[in-house]
Structures are given as structure tokens and as C-alpha cells.
Design a protein around this motif. Structure first.
Motif, PDB file in Angstrom:
ATOM      1  N   SER A  24      16.100 -22.801   1.393  1.00 29.26           N
ATOM      2  CA  SER A  24      16.267 -22.152   0.081  1.00 29.26           C
ATOM      3  C   SER A  24      17.650 -21.520  -0.034  1.00 29.26           C
ATOM      4  O   SER A  24      18.313 -21.627  -1.071  1.00 29.26           O
ATOM      5  CB  SER A  24      15.202 -21.075  -0.124  1.00 29.26           C
ATOM      6  OG  SER A  24      13.927 -21.641  -0.134  1.00 29.26           O
ATOM      7  N   LEU A  25      18.082 -20.847   1.033  1.00 27.65           N
ATOM      8  CA  LEU A  25      19.395 -20.191   1.007  1.00 27.65           C
ATOM      9  C   LEU A  25      20.507 -21.219   0.781  1.00 27.65           C
ATOM     10  O   LEU A  25      21.407 -21.030  -0.048  1.00 27.65           O
ATOM     11  CB  LEU A  25      19.636 -19.446   2.329  1.00 27.65           C
ATOM     12  CG  LEU A  25      20.861 -18.537   2.350  1.00 27.65           C
ATOM     13  CD1 LEU A  25      20.542 -17.202   1.668  1.00 27.65           C
ATOM     14  CD2 LEU A  25      21.338 -18.264   3.779  1.00 27.65           C
ATOM     15  N   GLU A  27      20.198 -24.189  -0.538  1.00 33.21           N
ATOM     16  CA  GLU A  27      20.091 -24.735  -1.899  1.00 33.21           C
ATOM     17  C   GLU A  27      20.843 -23.831  -2.881  1.00 33.21           C
ATOM     18  O   GLU A  27      21.595 -24.308  -3.739  1.00 33.21           O
ATOM     19  CB  GLU A  27      18.606 -24.821  -2.267  1.00 33.21           C
ATOM     20  CG  GLU A  27      18.303 -25.793  -3.385  1.00 33.21           C
ATOM     21  CD  GLU A  27      16.823 -25.726  -3.787  1.00 33.21           C
ATOM     22  OE1 GLU A  27      15.961 -25.446  -2.926  1.00 33.21           O
ATOM     23  OE2 GLU A  27      16.552 -25.940  -4.978  1.00 33.21           O
ATOM     24  N   GLY A  28      20.644 -22.527  -2.738  1.00 28.36           N
ATOM     25  CA  GLY A  28      21.334 -21.570  -3.609  1.00 28.36           C
ATOM     26  C   GLY A  28      22.839 -21.598  -3.417  1.00 28.36           C
ATOM     27  O   GLY A  28      23.614 -21.543  -4.382  1.00 28.36           O
ATOM     28  N   MET A  29      23.264 -21.704  -2.168  1.00 26.24           N
ATOM     29  CA  MET A  29      24.706 -21.744  -1.876  1.00 26.24           C
ATOM     30  C   MET A  29      25.343 -22.995  -2.478  1.00 26.24           C
ATOM     31  O   MET A  29      26.423 -22.938  -3.060  1.00 26.24           O
ATOM     32  CB  MET A  29      24.937 -21.716  -0.357  1.00 26.24           C
ATOM     33  CG  MET A  29      24.653 -20.367   0.256  1.00 26.24           C
ATOM     34  SD  MET A  29      24.868 -20.387   2.036  1.00 26.24           S
ATOM     35  CE  MET A  29      25.225 -18.656   2.322  1.00 26.24           C
ATOM     36  N   ARG A  30      24.623 -24.123  -2.322  1.00 23.37           N
ATOM     37  CA  ARG A  30      25.163 -25.389  -2.878  1.00 23.37           C
ATOM     38  C   ARG A  30      25.200 -25.348  -4.404  1.00 23.37           C
ATOM     39  O   ARG A  30      26.114 -25.901  -5.020  1.00 23.37           O
ATOM     40  CB  ARG A  30      24.346 -26.582  -2.377  1.00 23.37           C
ATOM     41  CG  ARG A  30      24.636 -26.874  -0.911  1.00 23.37           C
ATOM     42  CD  ARG A  30      23.934 -28.117  -0.411  1.00 23.37           C
ATOM     43  NE  ARG A  30      24.313 -28.398   0.969  1.00 23.37           N
ATOM     44  CZ  ARG A  30      23.501 -28.896   1.898  1.00 23.37           C
ATOM     45  NH1 ARG A  30      22.259 -29.197   1.597  1.00 23.37           N
ATOM     46  NH2 ARG A  30      23.928 -29.111   3.132  1.00 23.37           N
ATOM     47  N   SER A  31      24.199 -24.676  -5.011  1.00 27.70           N
ATOM     48  CA  SER A  31      24.190 -24.582  -6.479  1.00 27.70           C
ATOM     49  C   SER A  31      25.403 -23.790  -6.966  1.00 27.70           C
ATOM     50  O   SER A  31      25.828 -23.933  -8.106  1.00 27.70           O
ATOM     51  CB  SER A  31      22.893 -23.942  -6.978  1.00 27.70           C
ATOM     52  OG  SER A  31      22.928 -22.541  -6.762  1.00 27.70           O
ATOM     53  N   VAL A 180       3.294 -16.201  -4.012  1.00 24.28           N
ATOM     54  CA  VAL A 180       4.225 -15.230  -3.435  1.00 24.28           C
ATOM     55  C   VAL A 180       5.287 -15.955  -2.589  1.00 24.28           C
ATOM     56  O   VAL A 180       6.465 -15.608  -2.597  1.00 24.28           O
ATOM     57  CB  VAL A 180       3.425 -14.148  -2.649  1.00 24.28           C
ATOM     58  CG1 VAL A 180       3.121 -14.536  -1.245  1.00 24.28           C
ATOM     59  CG2 VAL A 180       4.150 -12.832  -2.678  1.00 24.28           C
ATOM     60  N   ARG A 181       4.839 -16.990  -1.901  1.00 27.89           N
ATOM     61  CA  ARG A 181       5.774 -17.789  -1.096  1.00 27.89           C
ATOM     62  C   ARG A 181       6.836 -18.432  -1.996  1.00 27.89           C
ATOM     63  O   ARG A 181       8.034 -18.427  -1.684  1.00 27.89           O
ATOM     64  CB  ARG A 181       4.987 -18.853  -0.338  1.00 27.89           C
ATOM     65  CG  ARG A 181       5.847 -19.925   0.274  1.00 27.89           C
ATOM     66  CD  ARG A 181       4.974 -20.993   0.884  1.00 27.89           C
ATOM     67  NE  ARG A 181       5.713 -22.230   1.086  1.00 27.89           N
ATOM     68  CZ  ARG A 181       5.318 -23.193   1.882  1.00 27.89           C
ATOM     69  NH1 ARG A 181       4.218 -23.088   2.555  1.00 27.89           N
ATOM     70  NH2 ARG A 181       6.032 -24.286   2.007  1.00 27.89           N
ATOM     71  N   ALA A 182       6.391 -18.976  -3.128  1.00 28.10           N
ATOM     72  CA  ALA A 182       7.340 -19.609  -4.059  1.00 28.10           C
ATOM     73  C   ALA A 182       8.332 -18.582  -4.590  1.00 28.10           C
ATOM     74  O   ALA A 182       9.531 -18.866  -4.718  1.00 28.10           O
ATOM     75  CB  ALA A 182       6.582 -20.264  -5.211  1.00 28.10           C
ATOM     76  N   ASP A 183       7.854 -17.371  -4.859  1.00 27.68           N
ATOM     77  CA  ASP A 183       8.740 -16.322  -5.374  1.00 27.68           C
ATOM     78  C   ASP A 183       9.757 -15.895  -4.311  1.00 27.68           C
ATOM     79  O   ASP A 183      10.941 -15.698  -4.607  1.00 27.68           O
ATOM     80  CB  ASP A 183       7.927 -15.109  -5.850  1.00 27.68           C
ATOM     81  CG  ASP A 183       8.806 -14.110  -6.584  1.00 27.68           C
ATOM     82  OD1 ASP A 183       9.577 -14.544  -7.471  1.00 27.68           O
ATOM     83  OD2 ASP A 183       8.762 -12.911  -6.252  1.00 27.68           O
ATOM     84  N   LYS A 189      16.846 -18.350  -2.474  1.00 26.11           N
ATOM     85  CA  LYS A 189      17.790 -19.279  -3.126  1.00 26.11           C
ATOM     86  C   LYS A 189      18.789 -18.481  -3.978  1.00 26.11           C
ATOM     87  O   LYS A 189      20.000 -18.724  -3.935  1.00 26.11           O
ATOM     88  CB  LYS A 189      16.992 -20.255  -3.994  1.00 26.11           C
ATOM     89  CG  LYS A 189      17.834 -21.266  -4.717  1.00 26.11           C
ATOM     90  CD  LYS A 189      16.966 -22.217  -5.511  1.00 26.11           C
ATOM     91  CE  LYS A 189      17.826 -22.946  -6.538  1.00 26.11           C
ATOM     92  NZ  LYS A 189      17.026 -23.681  -7.512  1.00 26.11           N
ATOM     93  N   GLN A 190      18.261 -17.527  -4.723  1.00 22.26           N
ATOM     94  CA  GLN A 190      19.111 -16.658  -5.546  1.00 22.26           C
ATOM     95  C   GLN A 190      20.124 -15.908  -4.653  1.00 22.26           C
ATOM     96  O   GLN A 190      21.303 -15.782  -4.996  1.00 22.26           O
ATOM     97  CB  GLN A 190      18.206 -15.670  -6.301  1.00 22.26           C
ATOM     98  CG  GLN A 190      18.902 -14.551  -7.052  1.00 22.26           C
ATOM     99  CD  GLN A 190      19.702 -15.062  -8.248  1.00 22.26           C
ATOM    100  OE1 GLN A 190      19.456 -16.171  -8.719  1.00 22.26           O
ATOM    101  NE2 GLN A 190      20.678 -14.290  -8.693  1.00 22.26           N
TER     102      GLN A 190
END
Ligand SMILES: Cc1cc2nc3c(=O)[nH]c(=O)nc-3n(C[C@H](O)[C@H](O)[C@H](O)COP(=O)(O)O)c2cc1C
Length: 248
Positions: A24-25, A27-31, A180-183, A189-190
Motif C-alpha cells: 500500500s505504501l 502504491e501511494g508513493m508511485r501515485s 477496517v483492514r481496507a481503511d 497508501k495515503q
């Protein structure tokens, strides 16, 4: 921004909570347009530092070992703007894979002793990436990461620009916790995007990442019945998952 993301979990992707959050991290960095390379330390050969100080004397900046650390990982680490240290919490600290990696970065500093904020330190030999730590743990309290956090802060000081710690990480992936996991994954990611854009993680995002999901009493009840079921069936947690064995 060039990022090297080092995943120190020995577990594979079906089981690893470190990997789940690291994905997730990243993914956020690449975005946010970072150029991220993920490296699973479990697939690399990294020998222990043997304390010979060859990297400080005979071949300044170059380790005596010839392995994946000296030929690939250390050069990539030094070229990066940011390194992510992703590790499961083991015995309240970073795990052995990550500690071995950190010890092998000794050639990044010179032997000379300087004073930094009233304490002894070694000067950097050249450039060094900023650091972000990411960790997951079984226990439910956020304070279980205090020792690891203080250790990493002591080593890296202001260069440690972000710390993402998720307690009750095993609980987070159990049935019933999907939302909660999805959040939490979305918040991580954020955090990745924020780190690339602002070099920090906002309080709001940190709050979502560390949101309490289970209290100690509930974890004790649920966790103990789960472990008893595994012991009774003679299976590992992975085998229990594959065979659908659960506590009562
Ligand atoms: C050797 C070992 C030591 C551990 N030590 C701790 C600990 O000190 N505190 C804790 O809350 N969880 C501890 N755990 C649980 C792991 O942190 C947890 O299972 C985590 O999700 C593992 O990360 P992974 O799924 O990425 O491998 C430990 C697990 C192992 C195997």
C-alpha cells in the motif's frame, strides 16, 4: 524521488502483514510519481558484518564481503533519496534481517568521532538516503513499537522522516475485519503519497493507520482459542488457514 523499499519479512505474500502494508505504501508513493524499487531481503544473500573495519581503513567505503549487499543493495541504497525499512516487530525491535542490513551500512560513515548535539557520532562519508520505517506487530498496543522507534531515532535522527507502525496486524486480516483492514491499507497508501509530496505523514493519516481495532481482553480470548485449535490439530497458522481451521 528515487526510493528503495526493503522488505525484511521472511514470510511470503499470502501471510506477511509487512508486505501487505508495504504494498500500500509503495502504491501511494508511485501515485505521487516516485520511482520505487522493492527488494525482499529474504531473497538476497547478506552476510553479517564481521567488525574488521576494512571499510574504514584499507578500502574506505567498501566492505570486505562480496555478496548481494556489497554488489547490489548498498550501492542502490546510497543512490536512493529515500529508503523504506519494512520489518515485522520481533522481540520488540527490528528483525534480524533488517538489523543485518543496517549493520552492513557501516561503510556509509567515516571512523572519525565528532560531536553532534553533545554526543559522539561518526560523520557521513557521502550522501545517505532519508529513512522511513514501517512495522507490524501481533500485540494490540501502539506502545509496543516504542523501543524500535527510539532505536531508529537514535541512529538516524532527523533523517528518519516517517514511522508507520501497525499493532494488532494479525487481527486486522482475520474475518470480520475486512472494512477496517481496507481503511488501514488505504491510509498507508495515503501516507506513501504524503511522504513523497511533503516528506512527512499528516496526523490525520497516522490516526487512521493506528486506529484501535481490538482490546487486550478480546485479543486474549480470541487469540488463545485460535492457538489452542492449531495446537490440537497439529498445524501451523498457515496450514490452519489453508484447511479452514479456526478457534471457537
Ligand atoms: C520471532 C518473532 C518475534 C515476535 N515478536 C513480537 C513482539 O515482540 N511483539 C509483538 O507484538 N509481536 C511479535 N511477533 C509477531 C509479529 O510481529 C507478527 O506476527 C507480524 O505480523 C509478523 O509480520 P509478517 O507477517 O510481515 O511476517 C513476533 C513474531 C515472531 C515470529
Amino acid at each position: 524521488m528515487k526510493v528503495i523499499a526493503l522488505n525484511a519479512s521472511p514470510r511470503g505474500k499470502d501471510q506477511s502483514k509487512t508486505e501487505l502494508l508495504l504494498n500500500s505504501l509503495v502504491e501511494g508513493m508511485r501515485s505521487a510519481h516516485a520511482d520505487v524499487e522493492v527488494i525482499n531481503l529474504r531473497s538476497r544473500k547478506i552476510r553479517y558484518c564481521i567488525g574488521c573495519y576494512t571499510c574504514w581503513t584499507k578500502t574506505p567505503g567498501i566492505c570486505v564481503h562480496k555478496d548481494d549487499m556489497s554488489t547490489e543493495l548498498f550501492p542502490k541504497f546510497l543512490e536512493s533519496d529515500l529508503a523504506v525499512y519494512a520489518t515485522p516487530l520481533y522481540h520488540f525491535g527490528v528483525n534480524a534481517q533488517l538489523k543485518t542490513f543496517i549493520e552492513r551500512t557501516l561503510p556509509a560513515v567515516e571512523p572519525f568521532i565528532i560531536e553532534h548535539k553533545g554526543k559522539a557520532a561518526h560523520p557521513l562519508r557521502g550522501r545517505h538516503p532519508l529513512i522511513v520505517s514501517l512495522s507490524v506487530a501481533g500485540f494490540p498496543e501502539s506502545s509496543i513499537f516504542d523501543l524500535m522507534s527510539s532505536h531508529l531515532r537514535y541512529i538516524y535522527g532527523k533523517a528518519l522522516i516517517g514511522e508507520i507502525y501497525r499493532p494488532a496486524a494479525e487481527t486486522m486480516t482475520q474475518p470480520g475485519f475486512e472494512q477496517v483492514r481496507a481503511d488501514i491499507c488505504d491510509a498507508v497508501k495515503q501516507a506513501g503519497a504524503e511522504l513523497v509530496k511533503t516528506f512527512t505523514v499528516s496526523d490525520e493519516t497516522m490516526k487512521r493507520i493506528t486506529q484501535p481495532i481490538v482490546d487486550l481482553e478480546t485479543m486474549r480470548e480470541y487469540g488463545n482459542s485460535m492457538w489452542q485449535a492449531y495446537i490440537d490439530a497439529g498445524v501451523t497458522p498457515q496450514e490452519a488457514m489453508e484447511r479452514g481451521i479456526r478457534g471457537t
